[in-house]
Design an enzyme around this catalytic site. Structure first.
Site, PDB file in Angstrom:
ATOM      1  N   GLU A 161       0.797  -1.244   0.000  1.00 58.72           N
ATOM      2  CA  GLU A 161       0.000   0.000   0.000  1.00 58.72           C
ATOM      3  C   GLU A 161       0.825   1.287   0.000  1.00 58.72           C
ATOM      4  O   GLU A 161       0.635   2.167   0.835  1.00 58.72           O
ATOM      5  CB  GLU A 161      -0.960  -0.024   1.201  1.00 58.72           C
ATOM      6  CG  GLU A 161      -1.889  -1.233   1.160  1.00 58.72           C
ATOM      7  CD  GLU A 161      -2.710  -1.439   2.430  1.00 58.72           C
ATOM      8  OE1 GLU A 161      -2.711  -0.582   3.308  1.00 58.72           O
ATOM      9  OE2 GLU A 161      -3.354  -2.500   2.529  1.00 58.72           O
ATOM     10  N   GLU A 266      -6.245 -10.951  -0.577  1.00 60.06           N
ATOM     11  CA  GLU A 266      -7.183 -10.285   0.339  1.00 60.06           C
ATOM     12  C   GLU A 266      -8.590 -10.171  -0.251  1.00 60.06           C
ATOM     13  O   GLU A 266      -9.209  -9.111  -0.212  1.00 60.06           O
ATOM     14  CB  GLU A 266      -6.627  -8.905   0.735  1.00 60.06           C
ATOM     15  CG  GLU A 266      -5.201  -8.969   1.231  1.00 60.06           C
ATOM     16  CD  GLU A 266      -4.714  -7.679   1.874  1.00 60.06           C
ATOM     17  OE1 GLU A 266      -5.530  -6.857   2.292  1.00 60.06           O
ATOM     18  OE2 GLU A 266      -3.474  -7.521   1.972  1.00 60.06           O
TER      19      GLU A 266
HETATM   20  O1  9MR Z   1      -7.483  -8.116   8.518  1.00 60.53           O
HETATM   21  C1  9MR Z   1      -6.491  -7.375   9.210  1.00 60.53           C
HETATM   22  C2  9MR Z   1      -7.039  -6.912  10.553  1.00 60.53           C
HETATM   23  O2  9MR Z   1      -7.301  -8.027  11.383  1.00 60.53           O
HETATM   24  C3  9MR Z   1      -6.042  -5.987  11.220  1.00 60.53           C
HETATM   25  O3  9MR Z   1      -6.634  -5.431  12.370  1.00 60.53           O
HETATM   26  C4  9MR Z   1      -5.628  -4.868  10.263  1.00 60.53           C
HETATM   27  C5  9MR Z   1      -4.515  -4.049  10.852  1.00 60.53           C
HETATM   28  O4  9MR Z   1      -3.352  -4.769  11.009  1.00 60.53           O
HETATM   29  O5  9MR Z   1      -5.151  -5.409   9.045  1.00 60.53           O
HETATM   30  C6  9MR Z   1      -6.079  -6.182   8.368  1.00 60.53           C
HETATM   31  O6  9MR Z   1      -5.501  -6.637   7.152  1.00 60.53           O
HETATM   32  C7  9MR Z   1      -5.104  -5.619   6.217  1.00 60.53           C
HETATM   33  C8  9MR Z   1      -3.945  -6.173   5.430  1.00 60.53           C
HETATM   34  O7  9MR Z   1      -2.914  -6.526   6.304  1.00 60.53           O
HETATM   35  C9  9MR Z   1      -3.457  -5.149   4.413  1.00 60.53           C
HETATM   36  N1  9MR Z   1      -4.522  -4.712   3.549  1.00 60.53           N
HETATM   37  C10 9MR Z   1      -5.719  -4.242   4.207  1.00 60.53           C
HETATM   38  C11 9MR Z   1      -6.205  -5.300   5.210  1.00 60.53           C
HETATM   39  C12 9MR Z   1      -7.461  -4.797   5.873  1.00 60.53           C
HETATM   40  O8  9MR Z   1      -7.165  -3.682   6.667  1.00 60.53           O
END
Ligand code: 9MR
Length: 374
Positions: A161, A266
């Protein structure tokens, strides 16, 4: 050998295989059998899953998926919460689960502006560190984490990102201190730590033209520097009204034209009203009842529309299986999904491939039944 009936799920999907002795052994068909060797199919695991505690989810994971990614346990704030203090317990369990089950294991993620502890960027006085110190910290972090799992992890989300919608660089601390250089450096350090690992750039909202063009430029610049980049991860955080499937396809083709593979990472699709089209976890919206219209169950009409739209995307991924190497859902079943709390806290969402009772959604069930009938 005795007739062995392994099916436990409430729908069919039993693959019968004749054994040498003339008896029959049966195997439950999973999504991975439907897809065959077109591409890997994966799921993100939380720590209750990778530690073995959530046995209901694990039945699904073992039956349907041949790849896993760590939802949280490999992020920098989890794995190196303080400088030099690495915490590998959960990541080790995740990697061991993948090895024991013969899965392609994906590491997520090495360099990300979010969930990165403050110490990474600051000195004793709380000021930004110099570019030299940040380079050193990135190198230590990447080489320690990638080095520990050398030969075990198939590929890493090296940078996550970093490009925003207009195609420019996100103004993160990495960018503020190092400028554009932080991305090639991350790829270089990851490659040095495990020369055989695949390396990916991963981002959301990849259908947006500006970001698509920014990522294309990034791929070109990495390649011009002679750095390894195997694939672009297109995060599939979707809603009922976004992304436009044509735009999504255009981005898939644009990335592939640069000589990299495409991974749908994702993947989830919110069935709720879109409050905001973002996967950046600071982009939240306040709860309103109208944003949580299905607190009990999904109405049939919405369920049908959701399955239709998911099926259209899956068909798109299959159509481009020459360039798509993996499709990974962001979680196993609806109850676990981050979407229940994002972008609005406390909603009940229905975004994943399996429902809260661990049953496959209709479009998955149909694919399995079709395979079963052939
Ligand atoms: O699904 C993840 C959630 O449990 C966490 O709280 C969050 C922060 O670390 O991250 C979420 O996963 C993210 C991923 O690592 C990167 N792309 C966006 C995802 C959704 O926020």
């Amino acid at each position: 050998m005795k007739f062995k009936h392994l099916a436990t799920a409430s729908f069919c999907g039993i693959l019968a295989a004749a054994c040498a002795g003339g008896t029959t052994q049966t195997k439950e068909i999973g999504l991975k059998d439907v897809v065959g060797n077109k591409f890997l199919v994966g799921a993100a695991l939380n720590v209750r899953q990778s530690s073995g505690a959530d046995t209901s989810s694990l039945k699904i994971v073992k039956r349907h998926f041949n790849s896993i990614v760590a939802e949280n346990c490999m992020k920098s704030e989890e794995i190196q919460p303080r400088e030099g203090e690495f915490f590998f317990d959960e990541a080790d369990k995740f990697v061991n689960f993948g090895i024991e089950n013969n899965m392609s294991i994906i590491g997520h993620c090495l360099i990300w502006h979010s969930q990165c502890p403050d110490w990474f960027f600051t000195d004793d006085k709380g000021n930004n560190v110099s570019p030299e110190i940040l380079r050193q910290r990135m190198k230590t972090h990447i080489s320690t984490v990638v080095g520990r799992y050398k030969g075990k992890i198939k590929g890493w989300d090296v940078v996550n990102e970093a490009i925003v919608e207009d195609g420019s660089y996100r103004k993160s601390k990495f960018y503020e201190i190092l400028g554009e250089e932080f991305i090639p450096l991350a790829f270089q350090y990851a490659h040095e730590a495990d020369p055989d690992a695949e390396l990916y750039y991963n981002d959301y909202g990849m259908n947006v033209k500006g970001r698509r063009e920014g990522v294309v430029k990034l791929i070109r610049s990495l390649k011009e520097k002679g750095l390894r980049i195997d694939a672009v991860g297109m995060q599939g955080h979707m809603g009922m009204d976004y992304p436009d499937i044509k735009e999504f396809e255009e981005s898939m083709l644009a990335f592939a034209a640069e000589g990299v593979k495409v991974m749908i990472t994702e993947w989830d699709m919110s069935a709720l009203p879109t409050a905001r089209q973002s996967a950046n976890i600071s982009d939240t919206v306040a709860f309103r009842k109208s944003l949580n219209p299905y607190p009990d169950a999904l109405p049939d009409s919405v369920n049908t529309a959701w399955n239709k739209r998911m099926d259209e995307f899956f068909t798109l991924f299959e159509k481009h299986s020459d360039i798509v190497t993996r499709v990974t859902a962001w979680g196993v079943s609806d109850g676990d999904s981050w979407k229940n709390d994002f972008p609005v806290r406390g909603r009940k969402d229905y975004p994943l491939l399996f429902d809260r009772n661990y049953q496959p959604k209709d479009f998955i069930r149909k694919m399995i039944e079709e395979k079963d009938n052939n």
